[in-house]
Design a protein around this motif. Structure first.
Motif, PDB file in Angstrom:
ATOM      1  N   ALA A 352       1.061  -0.851   0.043  1.00  0.00           N
ATOM      2  CA  ALA A 352      -0.556   0.226   0.103  1.00  0.00           C
ATOM      3  C   ALA A 352       0.852   1.110  -0.322  1.00  0.00           C
ATOM      4  CB  ALA A 352      -0.870  -0.097   1.150  1.00  0.00           C
ATOM      5  N   ALA A 353       1.428   1.324   0.880  1.00  0.00           N
ATOM      6  CA  ALA A 353       2.977   2.183   0.548  1.00  0.00           C
ATOM      7  C   ALA A 353       3.571   2.475  -0.780  1.00  0.00           C
ATOM      8  CB  ALA A 353       4.047   2.357   1.821  1.00  0.00           C
ATOM      9  N   GLN A 354       3.482   1.498  -1.289  1.00  0.00           N
ATOM     10  CA  GLN A 354       4.522   1.215  -3.043  1.00  0.00           C
ATOM     11  C   GLN A 354       3.357   1.835  -2.927  1.00  0.00           C
ATOM     12  OE1 GLN A 354       8.045   0.483  -4.012  1.00  0.00           O
ATOM     13  NE2 GLN A 354       8.180   1.049  -2.001  1.00  0.00           N
ATOM     14  N   PHE A 355       2.242   1.716  -3.592  1.00  0.00           N
ATOM     15  CA  PHE A 355       0.990   2.363  -4.566  1.00  0.00           C
ATOM     16  C   PHE A 355       0.796   3.579  -3.913  1.00  0.00           C
ATOM     17  CE2 PHE A 355      -3.422   2.799  -5.054  1.00  0.00           C
ATOM     18  CZ  PHE A 355      -3.962   2.510  -6.417  1.00  0.00           C
ATOM     19  N   ALA A 356       1.047   4.150  -2.819  1.00  0.00           N
ATOM     20  CA  ALA A 356       0.517   5.571  -2.769  1.00  0.00           C
ATOM     21  C   ALA A 356       1.315   6.589  -3.236  1.00  0.00           C
ATOM     22  CB  ALA A 356       0.622   5.838  -0.981  1.00  0.00           C
ATOM     23  N   THR A 357       2.721   5.996  -3.791  1.00  0.00           N
ATOM     24  CA  THR A 357       3.775   7.134  -4.153  1.00  0.00           C
ATOM     25  C   THR A 357       3.354   6.910  -5.178  1.00  0.00           C
ATOM     26  OG1 THR A 357       5.335   4.386  -4.786  1.00  0.00           O
ATOM     27  CG2 THR A 357       5.480   5.388  -2.285  1.00  0.00           C
ATOM     28  N   HIS A 358       3.378   5.634  -5.722  1.00  0.00           N
ATOM     29  CA  HIS A 358       2.654   5.734  -7.730  1.00  0.00           C
ATOM     30  C   HIS A 358       1.259   6.934  -8.027  1.00  0.00           C
ATOM     31  CE1 HIS A 358       5.668   3.192  -9.401  1.00  0.00           C
ATOM     32  NE2 HIS A 358       5.038   2.758  -8.444  1.00  0.00           N
ATOM     33  N   VAL A 359       0.628   6.852  -6.948  1.00  0.00           N
ATOM     34  CA  VAL A 359      -0.824   7.947  -6.680  1.00  0.00           C
ATOM     35  C   VAL A 359      -0.673   9.254  -6.665  1.00  0.00           C
ATOM     36  CG1 VAL A 359      -2.872   8.637  -5.384  1.00  0.00           C
ATOM     37  CG2 VAL A 359      -2.325   5.966  -5.898  1.00  0.00           C
ATOM     38  N   VAL A 360       0.561   9.461  -5.855  1.00  0.00           N
ATOM     39  CA  VAL A 360       1.356  10.759  -5.330  1.00  0.00           C
ATOM     40  C   VAL A 360       2.052  11.560  -7.386  1.00  0.00           C
ATOM     41  CG1 VAL A 360       3.241  12.206  -4.154  1.00  0.00           C
ATOM     42  CG2 VAL A 360       0.879  10.945  -3.313  1.00  0.00           C
TER      43      VAL A 360
END
Length: 540
Positions: A352-360
């Motif tokens: 989830a943390a990795q995915f959040a960086t791609h969202v940003v």
């Protein structure tokens, strides 16, 4: 207004179905209903009780004697009053937190108006319902809703029969609540899971401890013993047979429950990782790769899908979707189960943390602020990435006025609803021509006609129209059921409360799915047959 704790108690059961996010969506929803029939009232009842925010009823109908017999939200002394106002008053008494209002104007007149306030009535709605409206009104409403990207659910009735259809260009479902197997990744364990597997030595455990080892650990140990772990290729049939046999020999006694679970898990969990077809189609949809529209409001769903594509392409993901961290129920001791659960949850948090960086990164590239999508929405999307669904519907006005039905008409025959659907359409065409529905007297002269004579004459006409429609759709060999046509004509487009109540349950269920974006709405025609006590669906 009720406090949050009071709402939690009041809505306890439904919160278990769609959680706080779904309830918040309901409480923020504004539903616009065209028609004040018993079907409209029963549908709204099922939306008012769970707490929609606001509803407005558009209709200029006046309460008559028939309404007092079929609509539980009007009283005998309401005859002569505006029906929309009467049902709004009764519905608001069910839940004081819900706001209701009535617009006592003809739906056809309102839809023909170019007044900005009339246009906004539909455009600003979360959902629009059309209950028992003429086909011309439904088509006009469909065009307006389609342009505004507002979901429309249209329902109609004819005595013992009813039909329901949903129309919206596109509907994304994040929380589909699909009943899919847990993603355990036993063939390709991630580092933390592999370390946990390696730390446990089954050979030193006594029979009591062995009987409480979680089955994923047993399967993983067997895979490693046969040198099948870490291999992304699917085990052969022979290798799976050997795997099951080995697990059987590992059990302290034959038939030990957790080892039986391990044997059963071989088929389900010992296969190569693959992205679910529905998710793969979304990731490869043109909307996921096309340049973002130059719009003040960019769709959250497609921004998140673009971020998911980037995540899947990253070296970190190894081409796998984010793990959601859930594991199934199984026989295990508390310590072992919690330890295994903690490993999967930790991996899910890392994903989830990795995915959040791609969202940003996607938001930055789009020139949008980092908080354009809330962290809660990002987390929900990530947690449900393997169960995403995307539906695209046929518009109701295209269905009626275009030729889209020709490509899917065979589905009506396969679902055994060709006669039902053709007769609904024929009745609508009859109404458009004669300004009355089949079986309804048009003048005092017709009233004096014997009922059987009126019904038989109208039934013959709608049979002819229905057979013409079937031929237009390429179903020349299919003929309308004449007994069914007689029943349509005999009904006089009247409602039966029990049929309206059941159909209202179907409509409100679809409405809640559309409002909450949870569970997958039916992208099909639904026919309710009260004579056979059945409902049918057909993709058209």
């Amino acid at each position: 207004m009720r406090s949050d704790s009071d709402k939690a108690k009041l809505y306890d059961r439904q919160l278990r179905l769609w959680q706080e996010s779904g309830q918040a969506a309901l409480e923020g929803a504004r539903v616009c209903v065209f028609g004040s029939t018993a079907l409209a009232a029963e549908t709204l009842k099922n939306l008012v009780l769970p707490g929609i925010g606001e509803f407005v009823v558009v209709d200029d109908g006046v309460v008559d004697e028939q309404d007092t017999l079929t609509n539980f939200f009007v009283q005998t002394d309401d005859q002569g009053k505006m029906r929309a106002e009467c049902i709004v008053q009764g519905l608001c008494e069910l839940n004081p937190d819900v706001r209701g209002s009535a617009v006592t104007r003809s739906p056809a007149e309102l839809l023909a108006s170019s007044d900005p306030a009339d246009i906004q009535l539909v455009a600003s709605a979360t959902l629009v319902l059309a209950c028992g409206q003429p086909e011309s009104v439904v088509c006009a409403l469909s065009r307006r809703c389609w342009q505004a990207h507002v979901p429309l659910v249209a329902a109609d009735f004819a005595g013992f029969y009813a039909r329901v259809r949903t129309s919206i260009p596109e509907h994304a479902v994040v929380e589909s609540h699909a009943d899919t197997p847990s993603d355990l990744r036993l063939l390709t364990p991630f580092p933390a899971l592999r370390n946990y597997i390696d730390q446990i030595d089954l050979d030193v455990l006594d029979s009591t401890d062995l009987a409480h080892v979680p089955y994923p650990l047993i399967v993983a140990k067997a895979l490693k013993a046969l040198s099948l772990d870490g291999d992304a290729a699917a085990p052969t049939i022979q290798q799976k047979r050997e795997l099951r046999d080995l697990i059987g020999t590992m059990a302290p006694v034959p038939g030990e429950e957790n080892f039986v679970q391990a044997v059963d898990a071989v088929t389900q969990h010992c296969k190569p990782y693959s992205t679910p077809d529905a998710v793969d189609q979304i990731l490869n949809d043109p909307a996921a790769v096309a340049p973002l529209a130059d719009d003040t409001k960019v769709d959250h769903f497609w921004l998140l899908v673009r971020a998911l594509r980037a995540y899947m392409a990253s070296e970190y993901s190894l081409g796998m979707l984010p793990l959601n961290g859930s594991i199934p129920d199984m026989k295990a001791d508390t310590k072992g189960y919690i330890a295994l659960q903690r490993i999967y949850k930790q991996k899910a948090a890392e994903d989830a943390a990795q995915f959040a960086t791609h969202v940003v990164r996607e938001l930055t590239d789009a020139g949008l602020p980092a908080d354009y999508i809330s962290s809660d929405e990002v987390a929900v999307f990530c947690r449900n990435a393997s169960n995403l669904r995307l539906l695209r519907f046929t518009s109701l006005h295209d269905e009626v006025e275009g030729d889209s039905l020709c490509a899917t008409a065979e589905n009506l025959v396969a679902a055994d609803v060709a006669s039902h659907y053709a007769l609904f359409r024929a009745s609508a065409r009859f109404e458009d021509t004669h300004d009355r529905y089949p079986g309804v007297a048009a003048s005092p002269n017709d009233v004096e006609m014997l009922d059987d004579e009126l019904v038989a004459g109208d039934a013959a006409q709608i049979i002819g129209i229905a057979n013409e429609l079937l031929a237009e759709w390429g179903l020349e060999s299919t003929k309308v059921d004449e007994d069914l046509a007689m029943e349509f004509a005999r009904s006089g487009h009247c409602e039966l409360h029990n049929i309206s109540s059941m159909t209202g349950g179907i409509v409100s269920q679809e409405a809640i799915k559309l409002i909450t974006h949870q569970y997958v709405p039916e992208n099909s025609l639904c026919i309710v047959d009260g004579v056979k006590a059945k409902s049918y669906v057909a993709k058209i």
